[in-house]
Design a protein around this motif. Structure first.
Motif, short mmCIF file in Angstrom:
data_model
loop_
_atom_site.label_atom_id
_atom_site.label_comp_id
_atom_site.label_asym_id
_atom_site.label_seq_id
_atom_site.Cartn_x
_atom_site.Cartn_y
_atom_site.Cartn_z
N SER A 380 0.83 -1.21 0.00
CA SER A 380 0.00 0.00 0.00
C SER A 380 0.86 1.25 0.00
O SER A 380 0.55 2.23 -0.68
CB SER A 380 -0.92 0.01 1.24
OG SER A 380 -1.81 -1.08 1.20
N ARG A 383 2.16 1.73 -3.46
CA ARG A 383 1.09 2.17 -4.37
C ARG A 383 0.67 3.61 -4.08
O ARG A 383 0.12 4.28 -4.95
CB ARG A 383 -0.11 1.23 -4.26
CG ARG A 383 0.12 -0.15 -4.86
CD ARG A 383 -1.18 -0.91 -5.00
NE ARG A 383 -1.81 -1.19 -3.75
CZ ARG A 383 -1.65 -2.32 -3.03
NH1 ARG A 383 -0.85 -3.26 -3.49
NH2 ARG A 383 -2.28 -2.49 -1.89
N MET A 386 1.41 6.23 -6.45
CA MET A 386 0.63 6.28 -7.68
C MET A 386 -0.63 7.13 -7.56
O MET A 386 -1.29 7.40 -8.56
CB MET A 386 0.22 4.86 -8.09
CG MET A 386 1.34 4.03 -8.67
SD MET A 386 1.86 4.70 -10.25
CE MET A 386 0.41 4.41 -11.22
N TRP A 390 -3.01 8.10 -10.73
CA TRP A 390 -4.28 7.36 -10.86
C TRP A 390 -5.47 8.32 -10.78
O TRP A 390 -6.44 8.17 -11.52
CB TRP A 390 -4.38 6.31 -9.76
CG TRP A 390 -3.60 5.06 -10.06
CD1 TRP A 390 -3.13 4.67 -11.28
CD2 TRP A 390 -3.21 4.05 -9.13
NE1 TRP A 390 -2.47 3.47 -11.17
CE2 TRP A 390 -2.50 3.07 -9.86
CE3 TRP A 390 -3.37 3.88 -7.76
CZ2 TRP A 390 -1.97 1.93 -9.26
CZ3 TRP A 390 -2.84 2.74 -7.17
CH2 TRP A 390 -2.16 1.79 -7.90
N VAL A 428 -5.15 1.89 -3.90
CA VAL A 428 -3.98 2.04 -3.03
C VAL A 428 -3.98 0.99 -1.93
O VAL A 428 -2.96 0.37 -1.63
CB VAL A 428 -3.94 3.46 -2.43
CG1 VAL A 428 -2.91 3.55 -1.30
CG2 VAL A 428 -3.63 4.48 -3.50
N GLY A 431 -4.92 -2.83 -4.16
CA GLY A 431 -4.30 -3.18 -5.43
C GLY A 431 -5.09 -2.63 -6.60
O GLY A 431 -6.32 -2.49 -6.55
N GLN A 432 -4.37 -2.35 -7.68
CA GLN A 432 -5.00 -1.71 -8.84
C GLN A 432 -6.11 -2.55 -9.45
O GLN A 432 -7.14 -2.03 -9.88
CB GLN A 432 -3.93 -1.43 -9.89
CG GLN A 432 -4.47 -0.80 -11.16
CD GLN A 432 -3.45 -0.83 -12.27
OE1 GLN A 432 -2.29 -1.14 -12.01
NE2 GLN A 432 -3.85 -0.53 -13.48
N THR A 558 0.59 0.69 -14.47
CA THR A 558 0.86 -0.36 -13.48
C THR A 558 2.07 -0.06 -12.63
O THR A 558 2.32 -0.74 -11.66
CB THR A 558 1.08 -1.71 -14.18
OG1 THR A 558 2.16 -1.57 -15.12
CG2 THR A 558 -0.17 -2.13 -14.93
#
Length: 663
Positions: A380, A383, A386, A390, A428, A431-432, A558
């Protein structure tokens, strides 16, 4: 020993001196700020906290002293749960640098007194070693109290850091008076045998740190340089037995002799625990046999043999006790690996390199295993980088997807902002392509489908049946981002009105025929619509395919986009970058975190090398440190890799110093 002299009595003395210390500290800080123009920008913040500073300092220190009296660690940080992580970012690192500066200033001024007090308290406990972190009146407690007192109001981290530095010298002077008074009581009680001889082999993290820093400030010796120095020394020795003060030393051109002296120095290193010394002594058999046919061994310090010794020693020096189970497991592994080298008919550098590779793999795998319980939190965290990308991409997709949809103004704004946050939050955390994220994405499809006018009674019935699930999913998404109840109720009310119209056979939105609302809306657009209109007047930066093609969720990124930080291209920045690039999972480090030195293993590095997980010898000590925070600690000498404290280099340096002293 006097019956009145005890842990409690000495701590009571410190408690009595604390209020005068805080008042003196307050007055001295004020004087220092007034005296120097460079501190002008600190005056406003100090003025706001000055009235309560002395009280805050005392209130922060007394509980720490009470915890120390109970035998607890006053500065111990405990994780809230097994999966909890402590995140150390640049702000926390700057705070640690400030605390370290305060501690250093006081220890430089009161070193002998602190040594005596540490020995006395260790003797009271009956422990074999005096450790600075177990001294109940150590400087770190006062530095922590100072930090708390200077945190009573919101300040920029840099300003708080500068105030800590201003207070460092006055606090050091005040503590010196307190420590000197305590030592006077020890002398009066005739306990000199407890403060001078007990725990003579004190070992603290920052001792190794300072030694390593000192070696970095000097040019390291080399094996070739050592050989030349030996030749120079021996050339001055008498050739015909004449008397001379120049005694010949070992012969550099005879490998067994030089290797024997070098290995003897390696095994004499006091940082090695006895079982680790025994292991390296066994390895000497294979090293000597290798030296007979490999001339590069005593000329190349990057030889696989020395790399293996350094790696084994660095890992072993991370442990304080010989009976530590992790150390014992490592020694068993190394015993097996060393036996392979000993049994070889003709050991080669390649074989040593292979053993080194297996050791590296083992240590890396072991460290990764230690990080597994935090796998979800670490994923997490990675992520999280991102989130901005995102959010931007999903926002563009949903705007394109809902461009012609019959949405009310509040619902449209909700989809373009809040629901984007809902989807990103799920991506986040889980997972995507997680089920949670996909469910929130698909909810947009279901919502738009529910706003299409039913063609017949059967379609209206299907709509009626689907509404409870649609609303429950909306509420669940709002809960995930803690949306305020008033905001969600406005959206729900508008959505309920639209669905009510559809169930009555009317369009989801009012039309001009239905009433004047639409005309009014056109005449007086909402603030959100005004902003949208202004943005649309500019040349659109939205790629054409988003506006005209069906949304392809497979195009979500990704991996995070590259994030580059601007640095000055000087030697210092290059050195920091080079050091960071050499760090690897499985290595051990001494580092200063949350006001204390600790030994920790690097157990995880994020894909973009922006986060690093360190796990202490006590596995409950888990700290995730940002790259920026690590760089700040490194620049201030508050982290060192045990691998950098090279065992072989240390031996070569020592031999060279012995030669120079005997020259």
């Amino acid at each position: 020993m006097s019956s009145a002299l005890s842990l409690s009595s000495l701590l009571n003395e410190v408690r009595l001196e604390t209020p005068p210390l805080s008042r003196d500290l307050q007055a001295t800080i004020q004087s220092e700020l007034d005296a120097r123009a460079k501190h002008f920008h600190l005056l406003e913040g100090w003025r706001r906290m000055r009235g309560r500073f002395a009280t805050d300092f005392v209130d922060a220190l007394l509980p720490l002293l009470q915890a120390a009296e109970r035998g607890e660690d006053p500065l111990q940080r405990r994780s809230a749960s097994l999966d909890a992580l402590s995140l150390v970012d640049e702000r926390q690192a700057l705070q640690d640098v400030a605390v370290a500066h305060v501690i250093q200033a006081a220890e430089d001024r009161s070193g002998p007194e602190l040594h005596q007090l540490s020995n006395f308290f260790a003797a009271l406990r009956g422990t074999a070693r005096a450790r600075k972190n177990e001294n109940p009146v150590r400087v770190a407690l006062f530095a922590q109290a100072l930090l708390v007192a200077l945190s009573s109001i919101e300040l920029e981290p840099q300003q708080r850091y500068e105030l800590m530095r201003v207070a460092a010298t006055p606090l050091a002077l005040g503590l010196h008076r307190i420590y000197a008074a305590l030592c006077a009581k020890l002398r009066a009680a005739d306990v000199s045998h407890m403060v001078s001889s007990h725990a003579a082999r004190a070992q603290d993290y920052d001792i190794a740190q300072r030694m390593a820093q000192g070696r970095r400030n000097t040019e390291p010796a080399t094996l070739d340089g050592l050989a030349r120095r030996v030749q120079e020394h021996n050339s001055r020795a008498p050739r015909n037995g004449a008397d001379s003060t120049v005694a010949p030393v070992f012969k550099a051109d005879q490998s067994p002799d030089m290797l024997s002296r070098l290995y003897e120095q390696i095994l004499a290193d006091t940082r090695l625990l006895p079982p680790l010394k025994a292991l390296l002594a066994r390895l000497q058999v294979a090293v000597v046999r290798l030296a007979r046919h490999d001339n590069s061994l005593l000329h190349k310090q990057d030889h696989p043999t020395w790399a293996l010794l350094n790696r084994v020693a660095a890992h072993g020096m991370a442990f304080e006790r010989a009976d530590d189970e992790q150390l014992q497991a490592f020694l068993r592994l190394m015993t097996t690996e060393i036996q392979v080298l000993i049994d070889a008919a003709r050991p080669t550098a390649v074989q040593f390199e292979q053993v080194l590779g297996r050791v590296e793999h083992h240590l890396s795998s072991q460290a990764q295993e230690r990080s597994k319980r935090n796998a979800q939190a670490l994923a997490s965290l990675e992520r999280e980088q991102m989130r901005p990308q995102w959010r931007q991409l999903l926002g563009e997709q949903i705007k394109a997807q809902t461009a012609d949809a019959p949405l009310g103004p509040k619902l449209r704004q909700f989809l373009h902002s809040t629901w984007v946050d809902v989807i990103v939050q799920a991506m986040v955390l889980h997972g995507q392509t997680s089920a949670q994220a996909l469910a929130h994405i698909e909810w947009v499809d279901h919502l738009l489908e529910s706003l299409q006018q039913p063609s017949d009674e059967a379609a209206r019935e299907r709509l009626r049946q689907s509404l409870p699930g649609l609303i429950d999913a909306l509420r669940e998404g709002c809960d995930s981002v803690a949306l305020h109840a008033d905001q969600r109720e406005q959206v729900l009310r508008e959505l309920m009105l639209q669905h009510g119209r559809l169930l009555r056979g009317l369009p989801a939105l009012l039309t001009p025929i239905d009433g004047p609302a639409a005309v009014t809306a056109k005449a007086e657009p909402s603030p959100e619509e005004l902003l949208e209109r202004l943005l649309n007047e500019r040349e659109s930066e939205l790629p054409e395919h988003w506006a005209h093609a069906k949304v392809d969720r497979g195009q979500l990124p990704t991996v995070p986009m590259q994030l580059f930080e601007q640095h000055d291209h000087d030697a210092s920045a290059a050195a920091v970058s080079n050091w960071m690039s050499r760090q690897r999972v499985g290595g051990w480090y001494h580092l200063f975190i949350q006001s204390e030195w600790m030994t920790a293993q690097l157990a995880w590095i994020s894909d973009k090398e922006q986060f690093y997980l360190f796990i202490g010898q006590n596995t409950e000590q888990r700290h995730t440190i940002t790259r920026g925070a690590l760089e700040r600690l490194l620049a201030n000498g508050l982290i060192t890799a045990l691998d950098d404290d090279n065992l072989v280099q240390h031996a070569v340096d020592t031999l060279m110093q012995d030669l120079q002293l005997g020259a």
